[in-house]
Design an enzyme around this catalytic site. Structure first.
Site, short mmCIF file in Angstrom:
data_model
loop_
_atom_site.label_atom_id
_atom_site.label_comp_id
_atom_site.label_asym_id
_atom_site.label_seq_id
_atom_site.Cartn_x
_atom_site.Cartn_y
_atom_site.Cartn_z
N ASN A 80 -25.49 31.17 89.59
CA ASN A 80 -25.82 32.53 89.18
C ASN A 80 -25.84 33.42 90.41
OD1 ASN A 80 -28.38 32.25 90.45
ND2 ASN A 80 -29.31 31.50 88.56
N GLU B 143 -28.33 32.40 93.25
CA GLU B 143 -27.90 31.16 93.91
C GLU B 143 -26.73 31.40 94.85
OE1 GLU B 143 -29.36 28.33 90.18
OE2 GLU B 143 -27.28 29.00 90.32
N ASP C 246 -27.90 26.17 81.21
CA ASP C 246 -27.60 24.88 80.60
C ASP C 246 -26.60 25.05 79.45
OD1 ASP C 246 -29.56 23.83 82.28
OD2 ASP C 246 -31.11 23.84 80.74
#
Length: 309
Positions: free
Chosen positions: A195, A198, A263
């Site tokens: 993302n 990150e 996820d």
């Protein structure tokens, strides 16, 4: 133009990483504690869901894949709950039970449909169990179409470089949801799905789209990736490959809860690629799945019916 048709093939997805149990305590909030300025929650209902890497496997089976889960849990009550949930969902369990640790638990207290508090219980797995897990991984990889390495920086993927190397030798598609200070250990994976925060942690900040593209492409090339998929929450997703930069705008809908959205995205991407969808179409479908799941409370899944109508 993406036709968003459901896949015909049921791919085999192996999910490896940090396995967690998500516990939800739902209750009514009607007063403030006399002991401190905090709400008093009278718990009326409890729920338990698979979290972390287990939530990736849960999302994969919800889309019709056959999933296996390799990870570590404790020899405790929470580990038993995880095993039982995997059995109920027909996920093949390859869990290592480590007596030296407790199963990772994220306990969320919900009052009036708002998360009031989250309490985390966690400890890294022992070296012996991690060695056994790597051996088991090498034995399992040939039986699966796509490998998903779900890294939550809890200690289960210390051998990730060897896992990627073993998968690459067998020509497997390897997707990684990355974490931490050092992405060099993910070198050679097929696709990384960071993302914005990150990615910023690794390449630094950017002031323009051109600067972001340059930094993302440099990272992709240095890590020898086929593609880097940047998830950008309300800005959608951007796919960086050697040949192109493809931006997919977000699917406009109300955001209720972003927990577990990454996820869902990586699980959907894995299932679609395993079923033979081209990468741009798989990304568009994963983007749509992420848009649906943020409208649900907690770690949730998306069904084929929701995705394809």
């Amino acid at each position: 133009m993406n036709d968003m048709t459901p896949p015909l093939k049921s791919p085999r997805i192996l999910v490896v990483g940090d396995v967690m149990l998500d516990r939800y305590w739902f209750g009514d909030v009607s007063r403030i504690s006399p002991e401190a300025p905090v709400p008093v929650v009278r718990v009326e209902r409890r729920e338990e869901r698979l979290g972390g890497a287990a939530n990736v496997a849960r999302n994969a089976v919800a889309l019709g894949a056959r999933a296996g889960l390799l990870g570590v849990v404790g020899k405790d009550e929470a580990g038993n709950v995880v095993e039982n949930l995997l059995t109920e969902l027909h996920i093949n369990s390859f869990l290592n039970r480590d007596a030296a640790i407790s199963t990772i638990i994220k306990l969320r207290v919900i009052g009036r449909q708002q998360q009031l508090l989250r309490i985390d219980f966690e400890a890294p797995p022992s070296d012996t169990v991690l060695r056994d897990k790597l051996t088991q991984y090498n034995a399992l990889v040939p039986d699966y179409d796509v490998i998903v390495l779900s890294d939550y920086a809890k200690g289960s993927l210390v051998n990730v470089a060897q896992m990627i190397e073993a998968g690459r030798r067998l020509g497997k598609c390897i997707l990684v949801d990355p974490k931490g200070e050092d992405f060099a250990r993910y070198k050679g994976a097929s696709i990384l799905t960071p993302n914005k925060s990150e990615l910023r942690h690794i390449v630094g900040s950017w002031k323009s789209e051109d600067e972001l593209t340059a930094k993302a492409q440099n990272l992709r090339a240095s890590l020898d990736l086929e593609a880097l998929l940047l998830t950008r929450s309300e800005e959608g997703m951007t796919l960086y490959t050697a040949d192109d930069v493809l931006h997919t705008p977000t699917v406009a809908r109300e955001v209720y809860d972003v927990s577990g959205a990454g996820d869902t995205v990586i699980a959907t991407l894995a299932v679609m690629l395993g079923a033979g969808k081209p990468l741009p179409e798989a990304v568009a479908i994963a983007n749509r799945a992420g848009g649906i799941v943020v409208g649900k409370l907690g770690t949730a899944t998306v069904t084929k019916e929701e995705l394809f109508g």
